[in-house]
Structure formats: C-alpha cells, structure tokens
Design a protein around this motif. Structure first.
Motif, PDB file in Angstrom:
ATOM      1  N   ASN A  91       7.373   6.772  -0.987  1.00 28.12           N
ATOM      2  CA  ASN A  91       6.393   7.620  -1.639  1.00 28.12           C
ATOM      3  C   ASN A  91       7.000   8.946  -2.060  1.00 28.12           C
ATOM      4  O   ASN A  91       6.700   9.500  -3.126  1.00 28.12           O
ATOM      5  CB  ASN A  91       5.251   7.844  -0.649  1.00 28.12           C
ATOM      6  N   PHE A  92       7.895   9.467  -1.227  1.00 23.01           N
ATOM      7  CA  PHE A  92       8.612  10.715  -1.527  1.00 23.01           C
ATOM      8  C   PHE A  92       9.538  10.518  -2.725  1.00 23.01           C
ATOM      9  O   PHE A  92       9.643  11.374  -3.608  1.00 23.01           O
ATOM     10  CB  PHE A  92       9.384  11.140  -0.271  1.00 23.01           C
ATOM     11  N   GLU A  93      10.174   9.349  -2.786  1.00 26.51           N
ATOM     12  CA  GLU A  93      11.115   9.104  -3.886  1.00 26.51           C
ATOM     13  C   GLU A  93      10.441   9.059  -5.251  1.00 26.51           C
ATOM     14  O   GLU A  93      11.058   9.402  -6.253  1.00 26.51           O
ATOM     15  CB  GLU A  93      11.886   7.795  -3.636  1.00 26.51           C
ATOM     16  N   THR A  94       9.173   8.639  -5.300  1.00 28.90           N
ATOM     17  CA  THR A  94       8.497   8.594  -6.605  1.00 28.90           C
ATOM     18  C   THR A  94       8.425   9.987  -7.227  1.00 28.90           C
ATOM     19  O   THR A  94       8.354  10.124  -8.438  1.00 28.90           O
ATOM     20  CB  THR A  94       7.062   8.030  -6.499  1.00 28.90           C
ATOM     21  N   TYR A 370      10.248   0.989  -0.855  1.00 29.48           N
ATOM     22  CA  TYR A 370      10.851   1.673  -1.996  1.00 29.48           C
ATOM     23  C   TYR A 370      10.595   0.972  -3.317  1.00 29.48           C
ATOM     24  O   TYR A 370      10.724   1.563  -4.367  1.00 29.48           O
ATOM     25  CB  TYR A 370      12.358   1.813  -1.766  1.00 29.48           C
ATOM     26  N   GLU A 371      10.292  -0.310  -3.257  1.00 24.84           N
ATOM     27  CA  GLU A 371      10.054  -1.051  -4.492  1.00 24.84           C
ATOM     28  C   GLU A 371       8.869  -1.976  -4.309  1.00 24.84           C
ATOM     29  O   GLU A 371       8.580  -2.428  -3.208  1.00 24.84           O
ATOM     30  CB  GLU A 371      11.301  -1.870  -4.851  1.00 24.84           C
TER      31      GLU A 371
ATOM     32  N   PHE B 278      -1.467   4.421  -9.396  1.00 29.97           N
ATOM     33  CA  PHE B 278      -1.438   5.574  -8.500  1.00 29.97           C
ATOM     34  C   PHE B 278      -0.924   5.266  -7.104  1.00 29.97           C
ATOM     35  O   PHE B 278      -0.742   6.161  -6.293  1.00 29.97           O
ATOM     36  CB  PHE B 278      -2.826   6.214  -8.424  1.00 29.97           C
ATOM     37  N   GLY B 279      -0.694   3.992  -6.819  1.00 30.92           N
ATOM     38  CA  GLY B 279      -0.103   3.649  -5.529  1.00 30.92           C
ATOM     39  C   GLY B 279      -1.107   3.599  -4.401  1.00 30.92           C
ATOM     40  O   GLY B 279      -2.088   4.324  -4.390  1.00 30.92           O
ATOM     41  N   GLU B 280      -0.830   2.704  -3.454  1.00 27.97           N
ATOM     42  CA  GLU B 280      -1.645   2.666  -2.251  1.00 27.97           C
ATOM     43  C   GLU B 280      -1.010   3.657  -1.305  1.00 27.97           C
ATOM     44  O   GLU B 280       0.178   3.524  -0.993  1.00 27.97           O
ATOM     45  CB  GLU B 280      -1.530   1.292  -1.587  1.00 27.97           C
ATOM     46  N   VAL B 281      -1.757   4.616  -0.850  1.00 30.68           N
ATOM     47  CA  VAL B 281      -1.191   5.631   0.037  1.00 30.68           C
ATOM     48  C   VAL B 281      -0.538   4.964   1.237  1.00 30.68           C
ATOM     49  O   VAL B 281       0.521   5.351   1.701  1.00 30.68           O
ATOM     50  CB  VAL B 281      -2.299   6.593   0.506  1.00 30.68           C
ATOM     51  N   SER B 282      -1.180   3.910   1.720  1.00 32.39           N
ATOM     52  CA  SER B 282      -0.726   3.313   2.970  1.00 32.39           C
ATOM     53  C   SER B 282       0.147   2.092   2.760  1.00 32.39           C
ATOM     54  O   SER B 282       0.183   1.224   3.593  1.00 32.39           O
ATOM     55  CB  SER B 282      -1.950   2.919   3.780  1.00 32.39           C
ATOM     56  N   GLY B 283       0.811   1.982   1.632  1.00 31.28           N
ATOM     57  CA  GLY B 283       1.643   0.795   1.525  1.00 31.28           C
ATOM     58  C   GLY B 283       2.453   0.630   0.259  1.00 31.28           C
ATOM     59  O   GLY B 283       3.571   0.161   0.294  1.00 31.28           O
ATOM     60  N   GLY B 284       1.888   1.005  -0.886  1.00 28.70           N
ATOM     61  CA  GLY B 284       2.545   0.661  -2.143  1.00 28.70           C
ATOM     62  C   GLY B 284       3.241   1.823  -2.831  1.00 28.70           C
ATOM     63  O   GLY B 284       3.182   2.958  -2.391  1.00 28.70           O
TER      64      GLY B 284
END
Lengths: 412, 321
Positions: A91-94, A370-371, B278-284
């Motif tokens: 998440n940080f890398e994004t 990461y992916e 936007f991504g899953e906060v807890s996984g994606g």
C-alpha cells in the motif's frame, strides 16, 4: 520635521514587514487515518510546537476506509498534505513508487538505528530508499476474559490442545468460547496470522519468500487444517458474525476469547473500562514448541515530495523519529513504537513487546501484498468458504499459490 | 404580440442588440451554466476515465501508454477475468430478480390500488415510505436485522417455530446476494408502484367499462387493457431497474462490504470497480488503469443495452391516443 516623520513611518513599516516574515508561522498539514487518535496527536504536536515556535502543525484525520481514496485523489491533483501518514508494504509503494514521497535516508539520521524489519516496511523495493519513518508495529495475539477464566478455574492455555480444552470448558459453561466469526474477510486472515505460525514454524516465511517452497507446503496446509478444529468454538452461526459483532461479544463478556491484533488493546479499554481482560501469545503446536506471533509494521510518516516547506517538514519528520515522540506514542496511544530505546510502561504492551521476541512476519501482508492478486486477497477470498466447509485447506493453498505464481517468479 | 415586439425592437435598436441576438444571448445565459456543469461533472470524468484506462499505472502514478492491455487483463486474464464474470453474473441475477420480485410485486400492488380499495392513500404512503429513507440507514438497519445473533429476522423465525429458516443470511454464499436483493426490493418497491399506479390512473375509465360490458373478467382487463396502456411506464421502470442493477453499489457496500463477502458471493461490478481503482485497505493494491477500464466497460455496456432496449420496448408500446 515633516520629512523625519515620513522616514519614521517608513522605517516602522519596514520593521513591521520584516518582523512579520520572522514571526510568520510555517503551516504543515499532517493527514492520517487515525480518527480515534486525534486528541493524542494534538497533544503531542502541541509539545512540538512549544519547542519549535513558528511551526504550526495541523493534524487532520479521515475515516480509515476512505483515507486511501481521499489521499490518492489529493496527491494526483497535486494537493496532498506536507506530512503524510502512510501505510506499509504494498500500500505504501502505490504512493512511493510514482514519486509522491521524499526519500528520507539522508534527511532523518535516526532511521539508521531503527530495527531492519520495521524500516523494510517503508522501503521502496525498486530503489532501496526509505520514504517514511516507521510509526508502530502490530502483533496478532489472543485476548481472553480474565474474569470468565477465573470463574471457570481456567489458566491461560499454552498448547493447542489446552486451548481447545479451555474453549470446551467455556462452551460447557453456556458461554461463547471464541467471539470471532468469518463474515469479515480481513479478520479471517487475522485468524490465520494469529494461530498458524506456531504450526508452520519460524523458517516458513523465508522459505516461501525465496520460492524454496510455496503455500501447498504441508506445514501451511496442516496449519489451515488445524484452524478448522476451531469451528465448534467460534460464535454461533459464525459465517454471519462480522468484526463489529465479534468485538461486541467479547466486550460484553458473552465470549471468553477474542483473536485479533494488538490495536484492540486501547479500543477494548476505551469501549468497556470494566472489562477484565488479558492477552496471551497464540498456543504452541505442542508442549515445548515455540509460540510464534505474526508481526507487521502498521505504517509510517512520510514527507510530501512537493511540499513547499521541505526543511520544516523534514524537521518534523526527525521529531517523529525521536525517542521522545516514540515514547509518547507508546504511552498515550498504546502502540508499540519501533523507535530504538522506547520501553512500554503499560503492562499489556510490555507483554506484546515480549511476544515480539518470538515473531515472524505477518505472511501475506509483509511478503505478498505488492501485486494483484495479492496473497491477502487470494486467501481472504477463500477462507470463509473453508470455514463453511465448502472448500478444503488443500484447495485454498493450491489456488492461493497459483494466483501468486501469476506474477511471482520464485513460484513459477 | 407582433406590434408589441416591433415597438420593443424600434425602441431598443438605438441602445441594444437586435431581438435575435438578445434572444440568443438570453438562451446562452440559461444554457451555459448547466452545460458547464454537465461538461465538468459528466463529460470530463468520462473522458479522463477513458484516457486513464489506456495507460499503465504504478500505484497512483501513470507510467506509460498501455493501449488496450487493461481491458485485455479484465476480460481474458485470470483471476481478473473470473472476478469480472462473477461480478457481471451477479448483476444479471440482481436485475432479473428485481424485475420479478420488486417490479412484479409493484405491478400487483398498483393493480390492487388501481381499483381504489378502502385505504388506498394510506397504503400508497406505506409502500412509498422506505423510498424516502436514506439508503445508508436502510442498509445499516437491515444489516442489524439480519445479524444471526442479535437480528430480529432470526428471532422472528425462532418465535414462530421456523428455526430452520434462522440462518446467517449475510454470511452464507448461498443466501447473501439474495438477502441483499430482498432488502433492495423492500426499499424500492414503492417507486415502481407509484409509477404504475399513475399510469393506470391515466387510463380513461370508459376503456375498462367497455371491456367489462363485453364480458371481460379482471384478468382479461389487466392483461388486455391495463397492461398495453401502461407500457410506457413499464419501459421506464425496466430501463431504470437495468441501469440501477448494473450500477448497484451503495447497498452491497453498506451491508456486505467492498470485497463482496463471503468469498465474492455478493460481488457486483460497482464494488469490483471501487476495489480495483481505490484498493481494498485490508488486502488489495489499487490500480487506476484497470479500474478505469472497468468503468469504461460498464458505461458502454449500460449505454448500449439500455439504448437498444428502449428502442425495442418503445416500438411495442401502444400509444394512448
């Protein structure tokens, strides 16, 4: 006379103008997802501001589930804050990869003394630079209701069999043994993260990262199989019990055990100050074998690469990396700070720090987030089905491995 | 009118623009604000999404032109293809079930109320009431109602002796989507009811009378008089249900969650899009490129199908002349 008056007025104007420059406040915007910590952060910030006149730090927190969206929208529009509370790993890398953050290696000297595992969570893998000051670590563990245990004459179980026996005793007393359900997917991964390491062992993480083995390894499958033994002891109709319900079952003393992360300590105390609870490391596979906990870095403090107040922002980042701040964070927010030299005073946090001596990285978050499809996504997608009895642990392991193998070379 | 206009023209020609120009200016003043609004909030995001979808993204940074790669991934690469088809299939189920359960019940209610039984006004209000409630509130309330431990739904089944129906409705793959659809129908049923009722009431009474004089029973009247004459209303409801079903996001988001639990059993395109972009906060991990590509696909699908359908349905409508 008149001329002197004009000169005097001009001079005073110049002085006023100059002094306004000197006294001008440099304002730093500081964004975070920690809505529940606003007061504590403001207190810590006030102390920083008192020691550093002229710097005005404005802490703003957004609801955790929307923080990502708010932050990324702002950054892409060129309007992000000066100081950014970032999460760790993938998440940080994004945010770090596209260059939104300032590398801090040379700017925050204290980082060198930080534990390697903590710094790794804020290091961009592609350039090896550190982009954030690690802020807190979390540990997955077992909570238990001390009053219920006392009443039933139970001692904290040390092995898996003792753990199941304790759960049975609670069930026999008419209470819910384990508050957890499986309706909230990320909590299912927490269940695995908390209880599986003692079964798959300390070496598994490194072996799976290097590709020496994968998740179809019998150690991992065996650990998942063991988790199925929990089913009779989870909350009734556990398929429909979500995170909030599970928390409430434990908070209202309807359940004896709750499996979760160290972030609940402050929350449980806050929600029910009368709750007499304690924590323990997850049970060992058998007597004498190690009781491993899953550990991960929760996030860090980064500096916006485009900030107009870089010097001041870096100064604040150095404060956030200081022992003074780490100690305050640990004492007021009940978080374990990775800043070297910080010692928790709280008895429960002391225990957590003690468990951390036997820690293994929280496997999917630290290694495979990461992916897409991330290890977490693959596992979370399948765990409810596994607990419901629709798919086997072997299938979960196989499909998770295949999903990761799509992009992870060591698995190919 | 003509004389007046001439006078105005004469008077004004000395000081201001001719009538035609003033008229254009006046229209422009009225049209420009909504047009700007439309361009900023509808056209611009659509164009940006289309552009975004053609690029490769690293996190939230755009790196290079990718052509149709994002679309290819979504439609042909595993596991994305599986997620796309799974979510799409759920949207189809949602649409079909809502057509039967929500709109079917609505039609039935409208036919009953169309005969003006005792208490019509009261029932009208009762059926429409849930539509006026905030959706987040409805979702949250029903989530509590369906909670297996504290919810009133299972309590009710237990009390009336139907323990077998006491299930973790939202936690089982076999029941979760169905539970969400029923809640959606409960929330919305009043809307099609009112639309159908308005259409029924606009039919001249003589038509019913003539049919009955010819010996038609209630079913014949409903089938051969009411049904063809409320066709325009049906068209609107079908299209709105279609668009609503394929854009479905808020209720599953509030009641189930962004990952479509359990194990994607409640995943729909709306949630899948949000999660991807936007991504899953807890996984994606978020990916604007794939997310935008999904948004473009959804938009095109809804646009094409609803246009096509509107044409077909319209051509079958019987005009009430």
């Amino acid at each position: 006379m008149k001329q002197a008056k004009v000169k005097f007025i001009l001079a005073s104007l110049v002085i006023m103008l100059l002094s306004s420059f000197v006294l001008a406040q440099t304002k730093l915007d500081f964004w975070s997802w920690r809505v529940e910590d606003i007061d504590e952060y403001n207190q810590i910030i006030q102390r920083f501001e008192a020691e550093n006149p002229g710097i005005d730090v404005e802490f703003q927190a957004f609801e955790a589930s929307t923080y990502n969206t708010v932050l990324t929208s702002a950054l892409t529009a060129g309007e992000g804050p000066d100081i950014i509370h970032v999460r760790a790993y993938g998440n940080f890398e994004t945010i770090a990869e596209p260059g939104f953050l300032l590398p801090l290696n040379d700017k925050v000297p204290a980082l060198e003394a930080f534990p390697k595992l903590a710094v790794q969570g804020q290091t961009l893998r592609s350039d090896g630079q550190v982009y954030a000051v690690p802020f807190a670590s979390q540990t997955l563990l077992v909570y238990y209701n001390q009053s219920i245990f006392d009443e039933l004459g139970l001692t904290p179980p040390e092995t898996w069999n003792e753990f199941l026996a304790a759960a049975q005793a609670i069930k026999d007393a008419g209470l819910i043994p384990i508050a957890n359900g499986t309706a909230t997917a990320w909590m299912d991964e927490v269940l695995v993260g908390a209880l599986a390491p003692s079964f798959y062992g300390a070496d598994f993480y490194n072996e799976v990262i290097t590709g020496e083995t994968d998740f179809t390894d019998q150690r991992f499958v065996g650990a998942l199989k063991k988790l199925l033994e929990l089913r009779p002891y989870l909350a009734p109709d556990f398929e429909g019990v979500d995170y909030a319900t599970a928390q409430n079952l434990f908070l209202n003393e309807l359940a004896g055990i709750f499996i979760g992360g160290s972030w609940e300590i402050a929350n449980f105390r806050d929600q029910n100050p009368d709750l007499n609870f304690d924590i323990m490391a997850p049970p060992a596979a058998e007597a004498g074998s190690p009781r491993l906990v899953s550990w991960f870095l929760d996030g860090g403090y980064a500096v916006n690469a485009d900030t107009e107040n870089q010097d001041v922002a870096v100064k604040f980042a150095n404060f956030l990396a200081s022992q003074e701040f780490g100690q305050q964070l640990t004492d007021t927010l009940a978080n374990i700070s990775p800043v070297p030299g910080v010692e928790p005073n709280d008895p429960l946090l002391k225990k957590v720090a003690d468990f951390n001596k036997n820690a293994t990285p929280y496997i999917m978050l630290v290694g495979f987030r990461y992916e897409e499809p991330t290890g977490s996504v693959l596992l979370q997608e399948r765990l409810p089905g596994m607990f419901a009895g629709n798919i086997s642990p072997e299938q979960v392991a196989k499909e998770t491995t295949e999903g990761i193998a799509g992009y992870y070379e060591p698995f190919q | 009118m003509g004389i007046q206009r001439q006078t105005t023209n004469k008077e004004s020609s000395r000081f201001t623009l001719p009538y035609r120009s003033r008229r254009i200016l006046w229209l422009a003043t009225l049209l420009v604000p909504p047009l700007l609004f439309f361009l900023t909030f509808v056209v611009y995001p659509m164009v940006t999404a289309l552009i975004y979808s053609l690029y490769e993204w690293e996190g939230i940074g755009r790196v290079g032109f990718a052509g149709l790669e994002n679309f290819r991934k979504l439609l042909f690469d595993q596991p994305f293809q599986g997620w796309t088809l799974n979510a799409f299939w759920h949207n189809v189920i949602v649409f079909v079930t809502l057509m039967i359960v929500q709109n079917g019940v609505a039609l039935l209610l409208a036919l009953l109320l169309g005969n003006d039984p005792w208490g019509t006004r009261f029932y009208q209000v009762v059926f429409f009431l849930p539509v006026t409630l905030a959706l987040v509130l409805v979702g949250f309330q029903w989530r509590l109602f369906l909670n297996p431990l504290i919810g009133i739904v299972n309590r009710f089944f237990d009390v009336v002796g139907l323990e077998a129906l006491s299930q973790p409705w939202l936690g089982q793959a076999s029941t979760a989507l169905f539970a969400l659809i029923i809640v959606n129908a409960w929330r919305w049923v009043g809307f099609p009811t009112i639309v159908f009722l308005a259409a029924i009431r606009s039919i001249p009474y003589e038509y019913f009378e003539a049919a009955r004089l010819d010996g038609a029973n209630e079913w014949h009247v409903a089938r051969h008089v009411t049904w063809p004459l409320i066709a325009p209303a049906v068209t609107i409801i079908v299209i709105l249900t279609f668009i609503g079903s394929f854009n479905w996001f808020d209720l599953p988001y509030v009641m189930a969650g962004v990952d479509g639990p359990p194990g994607r059993a409640t995943d729909v395109l709306g949630l899948y899009f949000y999660r991807t972009a936007f991504g899953e906060v807890s996984g994606g991990i978020q990916d604007f490129g794939r997310g935008s590509a999904l948004a473009v696909l959804m938009f095109l699908f809804i646009l094409l199908v609803s246009t096509f359908w509107t044409r077909i349905l319209r051509s079958r409508e019987v005009e009430l002349s």
